[in-house]
Write an enzyme that holds these catalytic residues in place. Structure first.
Site, short mmCIF file in Angstrom:
data_model
loop_
_atom_site.label_atom_id
_atom_site.label_comp_id
_atom_site.label_asym_id
_atom_site.label_seq_id
_atom_site.Cartn_x
_atom_site.Cartn_y
_atom_site.Cartn_z
N THR A 14 6.61 -0.65 -2.66
CA THR A 14 7.68 -1.65 -2.51
C THR A 14 8.63 -1.66 -3.70
O THR A 14 9.84 -1.87 -3.53
CB THR A 14 7.03 -3.05 -2.35
N SER A 57 2.01 3.10 -0.04
CA SER A 57 0.73 3.48 -0.63
C SER A 57 -0.36 3.70 0.41
O SER A 57 -1.38 4.32 0.12
CB SER A 57 0.29 2.46 -1.68
N THR A 89 1.36 -1.72 -3.66
CA THR A 89 0.26 -2.61 -4.01
C THR A 89 -0.87 -2.60 -2.99
O THR A 89 -1.98 -3.02 -3.28
CB THR A 89 0.77 -4.06 -4.15
N ASP A 90 -0.57 -2.10 -1.78
CA ASP A 90 -1.59 -2.18 -0.72
C ASP A 90 -2.89 -1.47 -1.10
O ASP A 90 -3.97 -1.87 -0.67
CB ASP A 90 -1.06 -1.57 0.59
#
Ligand code: ASP
Length: 331
Positions: A14, A57, A89-90
C-alpha cells in the site's frame, strides 16, 4: 560523526500504491520515489534504494523472501549498516519472521509498510519510513533480530501480528507488547529480546516443501486432513481449538497423518501457547502430543508453518524438527 549507511528495499504494498485505471490502488512507486518524498530520512542515514519487486504482499513468495535474506546478508557483510524492507502489511508478520529465521547478520533489519495509500488523507507511509530508518540506524537495534516498525512502535518479528484490517495501529504483539517506541527521532527500547538463532539460509533449496495450515472448527469432519498426503503436502500445522484441541474423532486421523508427515500443534486463539500437559481427553493436547504431534508452543500457525517449511527445505530429521520448535517457541 558520519551517518550510518542504510539500504531501503521496496517490495511494493500500500505504501507504494497509487490509483490505477482499473480502479482502486496498485503498486507504482519505487524506493527512490519514497525516499524523495521524505527528505528528513537523509538527516538520519545515507540511503541506498532498491526496488526488486512491486507487488501486493499477498503475492510475495517464500522463495522471493529467501532470496531477499541472501541479498540482505551480502549487503550487511559488505557495505551497509542496516536494512529497511518496505512491503505490504498483509503479510509482514510472515516475511519478517522468515527473514528472522534466515538472515544471519546481527545488524538491524527493519520491516515497514503503510495502512493508508500515499494519496489518502492521513497517509502513514512517510512517518513509518522515517521511524523505520531511525530504528535501522540505531546501535541499540543490533542483535534483536528482525524488527517491524509502524505507528512509531517497534515490534519483534517473533511476536508481531496484524490485528486490524485498516487502522494505522494495526500491528500489535499481544503476548509481549512492543519492544520500544520511536520518539523525537530516537529509537527507545524498553524490552530486549533474545533473537532467534538463524537457520543456515545456504540450505534453503529450491525444492518446494508445501506445508498445510488447517484451522479446526466446530463440527470439522476431517476430510481435508485425510486428503493432505495425496495433495502432496509434506507437513501440517494444525491450529487447534483453545490450548490445542480437536474433535475426538479426528485424533486417530491425525495419528495416521503423523506417520506420514510432521504435524505441528498450534492454537487458533490469537494469543497464548498451545499447552502440553493439562487436558487428557481424546483430541486434547496430551492425546495429540502422545500420538507424535510436535508442540508449536506460542508460535502462531502462520509462523510455525514457515519454520516447518524452512526445516523441511533443509531436510531436517524428525528429532531436529522437534528440537527447532523447542528453540523457536518461547513456551
Ligand atoms: N493492505 C496491504 C498493505 O498494507 C496490501 C499489501 O499487503 O500489499 O500494503
Amino acid at each position: 560523526m558520519s551517518l550510518p549507511r542504510i539500504l531501503m528495499v521496496s517490495l511494493g504494498g500500500t505504501i507504494t500504491m497509487t490509483p490505477s485505471k482499473a480502479g482502486g490502488i496498485a503498486p507504482t512507486l519505487t524506493a527512490e520515489d519514497l525516499l524523495a518524498a521524505v527528505p528528513e530520512m537523509e538527516q538520519v542515514a545515507v540511503l541506498d534504494a532498491a526496488s526488486p519487486l512491486a507487488l501486493p504482499s499477498a503475492s510475495l513468495t517464500v522463495d522471493e523472501v529467501a532470496d531477499l535474506a541472501r541479498t540482505i546478508d551480502a549487503r550487511l557483510r559488505d557495505d551497509v549498516d542496516g536494512v529497511v524492507v518496505i512491503q505490504g502489511t498483509d503479510t509482514i508478520e510472515e516475511t519478517a519472521f522468515l527473514l528472522e529465521l534466515l538472515v544471519e547478520s546481527g545488524k538491524p533489519v527493519v520491516v515497514t509498510g503503510a495502512m493508508r495509500g500515499p494519496q489518502t488523507p492521513g497517509a502513514d507511509g512517510p512517518a513509518n519510513l522515517l521511524a523505520a530508518v531511525t530504528v535501522a540506524a540505531s546501535v541499540d537495534a543490533h542483535g534483536l533480530g528482525v524488527l517491524v516498525v509502524l505507528n512509531d512502535e517497534i515490534h519483534a518479528a517473533r511476536f508481531v501480528q496484524k490485528s486490524h484490517t485498516t487502522l494505522p495501529s494495526a500491528f500489535t504483539s499481544p503476548s509481549l507488547g512492543p519492544l520500544g517506541l520511536v520518539i523525537e527521532r530516537r529509537a527507545i527500547f524498553r524490552v530486549r529480546v533474545q533473537r532467534s538463532p538463524a537457520l543456515r539460509h545456504g540450505a534453503w533449496t529450491d525444492r518446494p516443501t508445501p506445508v498445510a495450515l488447517v484451522k479446526m472448527a466446530l463440527g470439522e469432519d476431517g476430510r481435508l486432513l485425510r486428503a493432505l498426503p495425496e495433495l502432496g503436502y509434506q507437513g501440517l500445522v494444525l491450529e487447534g481449538m483453545g490450548a490445542g484441541h480437536v474433535p475426538a474423532e479426528l485424533a486417530p486421523i491425525i495419528g495416521e497423518l503423523i506417520a506420514k508427515m510432521p504435524v505441528v500443534l498450534c492454537s487458533r486463539a490469537h494469543t497464548g501457547p498451545s499447552l502440553r500437559a493439562t487436558y487428557g481427553y481424546d483430541g486434547s493436547e496430551i492425546d495429540l502430543l502422545r500420538r507424535g504431534a510436535i508442540s508449536g508452543g506460542d508460535l502462531s500457525g502462520l509462523k510455525a508453518r514457515l519454520l516447518l517449511m524452512a526445516l523441511l527445505r533443509q531436510s531436517a530429521r524428525p528429532d531436529a524438527i522437534k528440537e527447532a520448535f523447542r528453540t523457536y517457541s518461547t513456551y
